[in-house]
Design a protein around this motif. Structure first.
Motif, mmCIF file in Angstrom:
data_model
loop_
_atom_site.group_PDB
_atom_site.id
_atom_site.type_symbol
_atom_site.label_atom_id
_atom_site.label_comp_id
_atom_site.label_asym_id
_atom_site.label_seq_id
_atom_site.Cartn_x
_atom_site.Cartn_y
_atom_site.Cartn_z
ATOM 1 N N GLN A 408 16.698 6.935 13.891
ATOM 2 C CA GLN A 408 16.068 7.387 15.125
ATOM 3 C C GLN A 408 15.394 6.210 15.803
ATOM 4 O OE1 GLN A 408 13.461 10.789 14.774
ATOM 5 N NE2 GLN A 408 14.847 11.871 13.380
ATOM 6 N N ALA A 409 15.563 6.109 17.113
ATOM 7 C CA ALA A 409 14.843 5.136 17.936
ATOM 8 C C ALA A 409 13.907 5.907 18.850
ATOM 9 C CB ALA A 409 15.812 4.287 18.756
ATOM 10 N N PHE A 420 21.307 8.920 15.405
ATOM 11 C CA PHE A 420 22.645 9.130 14.845
ATOM 12 C C PHE A 420 22.551 9.223 13.326
ATOM 13 C CE2 PHE A 420 22.254 4.475 15.158
ATOM 14 C CZ PHE A 420 22.561 4.083 13.864
ATOM 15 N N ILE A 421 23.642 9.622 12.711
ATOM 16 C CA ILE A 421 23.799 9.635 11.258
ATOM 17 C C ILE A 421 25.080 8.897 10.912
ATOM 18 C CG2 ILE A 421 24.333 11.110 9.260
ATOM 19 C CD1 ILE A 421 22.467 13.212 10.467
ATOM 20 N N LEU A 422 25.025 8.057 9.884
ATOM 21 C CA LEU A 422 26.227 7.490 9.280
ATOM 22 C C LEU A 422 26.484 8.239 7.983
ATOM 23 C CD1 LEU A 422 25.767 3.625 9.757
ATOM 24 C CD2 LEU A 422 27.221 5.169 11.093
ATOM 25 N N GLN A 423 27.656 8.849 7.876
ATOM 26 C CA GLN A 423 28.032 9.605 6.684
ATOM 27 C C GLN A 423 29.105 8.820 5.941
ATOM 28 O OE1 GLN A 423 26.509 12.810 6.255
ATOM 29 N NE2 GLN A 423 27.230 12.628 4.146
ATOM 30 N N LEU A 432 30.497 8.166 12.046
ATOM 31 C CA LEU A 432 29.335 8.203 12.932
ATOM 32 C C LEU A 432 29.188 9.600 13.529
ATOM 33 C CD1 LEU A 432 27.064 6.894 14.642
ATOM 34 C CD2 LEU A 432 28.837 6.273 16.310
ATOM 35 N N ILE A 433 27.986 10.161 13.403
ATOM 36 C CA ILE A 433 27.647 11.444 14.011
ATOM 37 C C ILE A 433 26.503 11.197 14.986
ATOM 38 C CG2 ILE A 433 26.948 13.828 13.596
ATOM 39 C CD1 ILE A 433 27.900 13.393 10.659
ATOM 40 N N ASN A 434 26.788 11.191 16.256
ATOM 41 C CA ASN A 434 25.775 10.895 17.261
ATOM 42 C C ASN A 434 24.859 12.101 17.501
ATOM 43 O OD1 ASN A 434 25.915 8.194 18.305
ATOM 44 N ND2 ASN A 434 27.948 8.690 19.102
#
Length: 448
Positions: A408-409, A420-423, A432-434
């Motif tokens: 999170q920014a 975002f999430i990196l899975q 990448l899940i934005n």
């Protein structure tokens, strides 16, 4: 009405009555023209320890480094520590450690010559998940007791990431680190991507950085990578860097505490010295060789690398050729997950890799450039940028656990700006899940 000169002299007299010796050029500050720096008296070294900071160790589950400063008259200083208790009984069981002490004399521009002793202790053999308390000083005067919590062996790892603080640090950057702590009350460490201050040996600027971080720096382990503003011309590292920080010395020879690695059970964090990559060919190649060696044998699920000069710049027409030519291929070859950078005084993030001589978007390392201080540059509009911001002070919260990296920014006012999430799958590939908020990008000239 008390004038400023009378107020300064009153403060100095009170310090002397309390046993604090303010020193400039090895003399009591009363012997100097102290009224020339009425707003900086509190940044002068005294018998009471200041600039207290926890440093991230190479093995962060079992060790921390602790540094502090005193007046030059205090040649010996101590650290007392104990396992924290719910009540005050911990102080009866505290162990005492004698610090390693070094002398530092600095002067820059119109600042006075300042002489001080810096003290450091490596606390090792600590217990993962345990909470400890410590204080520093001597029987003449001690600091307050600070408290810190060691990370657990099997828990997630969280951190704050700050781009350049650099300017107006105590007045305009301080709110950013404090807002970060309001939003996320506990993280395992904090990471600074260089340019902590503006002039490398400006003692008052370093004092402002410590003042802004205050008890947070003394309670949460910190790591930092040097930026170009930590160097003088001729690639001379700030005299303050090694005395006031206590960073790992496991990097290439001659780059100790600038290029180094930190290892959690599932996460490796690496600092590279971008200024020496840019300016000194021998040190550039030494870092490339070292980076390849540790990534070749890297058993960690996640890898984050930080350095100051971006691989992909946010500022228009700025290219860091050595970073592109020598560092980028290594990051791609060993599938580094995230790269945290500074220098460009704007915000952008996105994934890029090279394939068959062409740049492929949406794959490869996640590159982030950010700024936490008030100095701002123009921002470009390049294809790799999934989210960008101009004229915006930000901090980043990153949480890594299992197969997921959450990012999170947030702005200086606590507004979520990017996420975002990196899975990671079983083959080590990231999806990448934005989670980009619906708020408009801050890229125009009318950003408040």
């Amino acid at each position: 009405m008390i004038n400023s000169k009378s107020l300064v002299l009153s403060v100095l007299l009170l310090c002397l009555l309390c046993g604090f010796k303010l020193e400039v050029s090895g003399k009591s500050i009363l012997d100097q023209d102290s009224v020339s720096f009425p707003d900086k008296v509190h940044l002068m070294p005294t018998a009471k320890p200041d600039r207290i900071i926890l440093n991230l160790a190479a093995n962060p589950l079992e060790a921390v480094g602790i540094n502090w400063r005193t007046a030059a008259s205090e040649s010996t200083s101590f650290l007392q520590f104990a396992v924290a208790t719910a009540g005050p009984a911990f102080s009866k069981k505290a162990e005492t450690v004698t610090a390693t002490t070094s002398y530092l004399e600095t002067q820059q521009d119109d600042e006075p010559v300042i002489r001080a002793h810096y003290h450091e202790v490596d606390l090792t053999g600590l217990t993962p998940g345990q909470t400890y308390v410590y204080r520093v000083g001597s029987d003449k005067v001690w600091s307050e007791w600070f408290q810190f919590k060691m990370p657990k062996k099997d828990g997630p790892v969280s951190l704050f990431y700050f781009g350049d603080a650099q300017n107006d640090v105590s007045s305009k950057w301080s709110r950013v680190i404090r807002e970060a702590c309001f939003q996320f009350p506990r993280v395992d460490f904090m990471l600074y991507a260089g340019d902590l201050i503006n002039y490398e040996d400006a003692d008052f600027e370093w004092g402002g950085w410590f003042e802004a971080g205050s008890f947070v720096h003394a309670s949460v382990p910190v790591m930092m990578t040097p930026g170009n503003h930590e160097y003088a011309k001729g690639v001379i590292l700030s005299k303050h860097w090694k005395p006031q920080f206590n960073l790992p010395e496991n990097g290439p020879e001659g780059l100790e505490e600038m290029a180094y690695e930190v290892n959690y059970p599932d996460l490796k964090v690496i600092s590279l010295d971008a200024e020496q990559i840019d300016e000194i060919p021998a040190q550039k190649m030494a870092q490339v060789k070292w980076l390849r060696e540790i990534l070749e044998k890297n058993p960690k699920k996640w890898t984050i690398i930080t350095f100051h000069y971006p691989i992909y710049s946010t500022k228009p027409n700025r290219i860091n050729e050595d970073m592109l030519a020598y560092i980028k291929p290594v990051l791609e070859e060993y599938k580094v997950d995230m790269v945290l950078q500074g220098h460009d005084h704007a915000y952008a993030r996105g994934r890029v890799t090279s394939k068959n001589g062409k740049e492929l978007l949406g794959e490869g390392p996640m590159y982030v450039v950010s700024v936490s201080g008030p100095k701002m540059y123009d921002i470009g509009d390049d294809p790799w940028m999934d989210r960008r911001a101009y004229m915006t002070q930000l901090f980043q919260w990153i949480n890594i656990g299992g197969d997921q990296l959450e990012y999170q920014a947030l702005t200086a006012t606590g507004e979520l700006y990017d996420a975002f999430i990196l899975q990671k799958d079983e083959q080590g590939k990231n999806t990448l899940i934005n989670h980009i908020p619906a708020t408009k990008e801050r890229v125009g000239d009318n950003n408040p």
